[in-house]
Design a protein around this motif. Structure first.
Motif, PDB file in Angstrom:
ATOM      1  N   ASP A 196      53.335 -36.939 -25.793  1.00 28.24           N
ATOM      2  CA  ASP A 196      54.002 -36.965 -24.664  1.00 28.24           C
ATOM      3  C   ASP A 196      53.952 -35.957 -23.756  1.00 28.24           C
ATOM      4  O   ASP A 196      54.095 -35.961 -22.579  1.00 28.24           O
ATOM      5  CB  ASP A 196      55.525 -37.489 -25.156  1.00 28.24           C
ATOM      6  N   GLY A 197      54.028 -34.708 -24.456  1.00 31.86           N
ATOM      7  CA  GLY A 197      54.245 -33.347 -23.294  1.00 31.86           C
ATOM      8  C   GLY A 197      52.956 -32.873 -23.046  1.00 31.86           C
ATOM      9  O   GLY A 197      52.844 -32.152 -22.037  1.00 31.86           O
ATOM     10  N   LEU A 198      51.590 -33.197 -23.930  1.00 35.44           N
ATOM     11  CA  LEU A 198      50.552 -32.506 -23.224  1.00 35.44           C
ATOM     12  C   LEU A 198      49.597 -33.604 -22.869  1.00 35.44           C
ATOM     13  O   LEU A 198      49.094 -33.491 -22.022  1.00 35.44           O
ATOM     14  CB  LEU A 198      49.950 -31.663 -24.576  1.00 35.44           C
ATOM     15  N   TYR A 199      49.148 -34.278 -23.953  1.00 34.53           N
ATOM     16  CA  TYR A 199      47.992 -35.279 -23.818  1.00 34.53           C
ATOM     17  C   TYR A 199      48.301 -36.321 -22.586  1.00 34.53           C
ATOM     18  O   TYR A 199      47.399 -36.403 -21.840  1.00 34.53           O
ATOM     19  CB  TYR A 199      47.814 -36.046 -25.102  1.00 34.53           C
ATOM     20  N   GLU A 200      49.567 -36.814 -22.591  1.00 30.91           N
ATOM     21  CA  GLU A 200      49.805 -37.884 -21.501  1.00 30.91           C
ATOM     22  C   GLU A 200      49.745 -37.458 -20.107  1.00 30.91           C
ATOM     23  O   GLU A 200      49.003 -37.696 -19.373  1.00 30.91           O
ATOM     24  CB  GLU A 200      50.973 -38.537 -21.979  1.00 30.91           C
ATOM     25  N   PRO A 201      50.475 -36.111 -19.976  1.00 35.58           N
ATOM     26  CA  PRO A 201      50.421 -35.783 -18.694  1.00 35.58           C
ATOM     27  C   PRO A 201      48.959 -35.027 -18.334  1.00 35.58           C
ATOM     28  O   PRO A 201      48.709 -35.430 -16.909  1.00 35.58           O
ATOM     29  CB  PRO A 201      51.468 -34.534 -18.494  1.00 35.58           C
TER      30      PRO A 201
END
Lengths: 235, 293
Positions: free
Chosen positions: A122-127
């Protein structure tokens, strides 16, 4: 022998699977006698393939480690990027395999909201992925401005089609179309947009699909006959 | 002789720094994101069959929903997954989720939190919906499911045995489902569900995909693929149909709200397309028709 054995396996498996797909048989429960063997093949080949597919992940991971480790050790060009890849790969692998952060530990779900892997996702891959994809809008706008030109009849047709589809896929196209008098309803942008997608586009797509299918059949015949050079056939 | 003021403008347009273009696009989209306008919408001939198929589901029937997308395409496909899941549950049917994408379980988590638990708090996982999880292998997973679900899935993602799941009672293989919904952003996805699932087993397949992928899948419409939600517009049309048919449900129109910024982005691109061609047609040195030899 080194070439013959793979060719014999390829041909035998290929022929068996093609025959399995072509033999018409009743529902699996009712199948008995000689036809039952086709059900067995159909069911188990898929499962065996999936077991192999899981091993492909391990091979892929091992290969990624080997390639980037060598690059870092030999200080090749852009080795720092390889170091980032290696650190990220190992860190996410450990976080995922050990199910770190999850309340139930190894017994729990890797996608639990409290699991560290969820935080990484949620905090790295998605953004990161969303940002990369969003940048496309700017590139498309720039490319449309500089490259989409009325240079020839063909490019003009392409430009008009793109214009209509782009406008027709927005509420603005519908709103503009509603301004047309009933007698000119055939000029509605949303209708034209749907027509372009449903008629010329489908005709082209189906032609390409049929062409690919014929090519695949030809390639399959070459493979089964042991004539394909890349699969060990004669040069 | 060409008008110097016109050629000057054409030259300036031709040399326009692309950063101006980026700035205009950023401001236009930014303003529409803040204002969030909601446009009226209605289902197209591609979207309506998907809606009607789900509207005709009987309470208790199970529908296989394949979440074959990742965060890259989630802005387009996630609103479809949300709207279709809400619709299936409104009909009293039982969604059975599965994914062929490694990122699929994380996409399901968002669906679980934002739709299943928020909009349907009375429903229970395993009883009212099922998540089978992710399996590697793409088309071969579908092929095995066509033969027997248990060949691929011993239980659901939370470890319940297949036989203990009410949603899968009487559903031994893919052909037992009344409908397969594939929400897909690439391979493996909708195409594989059509070719390896729908065609051999006869189960109707409908789906959703990115806007850019829609032309490819339309080649299978309407016989092999019975309906398709193409991009954000398709999702917005579906949400509008759901709001129209079930006005009391009051679900948020997520895709409908995002259609505003997308519309503005399209209009800006079209505007620059026109300006680019004006600059091209009026640029100095371009031969006029009468100058041709």
């Amino acid at each position: 022998m080194k070439r013959l054995i793979p060719r014999v396996i390829t041909t035998a498996v290929g022929v068996v699977l093609i025959v399995t797909a072509l033999v018409v048989r009743p529902e699996a429960e009712a199948t008995g006698g000689p036809l039952a063997v086709f059900d067995f093949i159909d069911r188990n080949f898929s499962v065996w393939f999936n077991i192999l597919a899981v091993f492909a992940f391990i091979l892929g991971g091992a290969n990624l480690l080997r390639v980037h480790l060598l690059k870092v050790v030999r200080r090749q060009t852009d080795w720092a990027f390889s170091l980032v890849t290696l650190v990220s790969f190992v860190a996410v692998l450990v976080v995922g395999l050990a199910k770190l952060g999850g309340p139930a530990g190894l017994e729990g779900s890797v996608t639990h909201p409290e699991a560290w892997l969820t935080t990484v996702f949620d905090g790295l891959y998605e953004p990161l992925m969303s940002t990369l994809f969003a940048l496309l809008a700017f590139f498309v706008a720039s490319a449309a401005y500089r490259a989409f030109r009325l240079r020839s009849v063909e490019s003009s047709v392409l430009l008009v089609a793109a214009f209509v589809v782009l406008l027709g896929r927005t509420p603005l196209g519908t709103w503009l179309s509603n301004l047309l008098p009933p007698g000119l309803a055939f000029l509605r942008i949303d209708t034209l947009s749907m027509w372009i997608l449903a008629v010329p586009n489908v005709a082209g797509q189906r032609a390409v699909l049929i062409g690919i299918a014929v090519g695949v059949i030809a390639l399959t015949v070459r493979l089964l006959a042991g004539r394909d050079q890349r699969s060990g056939g004669p040069a | 002789m060409s008008d110097p003021s016109r050629t000057g403008l054409a030259e300036r347009l031709g040399r326009l720094d692309r950063r101006w273009l980026y700035l205009v696009l950023l401001v236009a989209v930014g303003v529409s994101v803040v204002l969030r306008p909601l446009f009226p919408d209605q289902p197209s001939v591609f979207v309506r069959p998907v809606f009607e198929r789900i509207e005709r589901l009987e309470p208790g029937q199970s529908v296989l929903v394949s979440l074959d997308y990742s965060p890259v395409s989630a802005p387009e496909i996630e609103p479809m997954a949300f709207a279709i899941t809400r619709h299936v549950l409104l009909r009293g049917a039982h969604p059975v989720f599965v994914t062929l994408f490694p990122e699929g379980p994380a996409m399901y988590e968002r669906l679980r939190v934002e739709v299943l638990e928020r909009d349907f708090p009375e429903l229970v996982a395993g009883r009212d919906w099922t998540m089978l999880g992710y399996k590697a292998g793409g088309r071969m997973v579908i092929n095995a499911m066509r033969q027997e679900m248990a060949a691929m899935f011993a239980g659901d993602a939370e470890g319940r045995r297949l036989g203990d799941l009410p949603g899968l009672r009487g559903y031994r293989r893919l052909g037992d489902f009344p409908l397969v919904v594939s929400l897909s952003s690439g391979t493996p996805g909708l195409k594989e569900w059509i070719l390896y699932g729908g065609d051999p087993s006869g189960v109707p397949v409908v789906g959703g995909c990115t806007g850019i992928g829609t032309p490819e899948y339309l080649a299978y419409f309407p016989s092999q693929l019975q309906g398709i939600l193409g991009g954000l517009k398709g999702a917005s049309e579906y949400e509008a149909a759901l709001a129209d048919r079930h006005p009391g449900a009051g679900f948020p129109r997520r895709a409908g709200r995002v259609m505003g910024p997308q519309t503005v982005a399209h209009v800006v691109i079209l505007l620059f397309l026109v300006l680019g061609n004006v600059a091209y047609l009026r640029r100095p040195g371009r031969r006029q028709p009468e100058e041709r030899p």
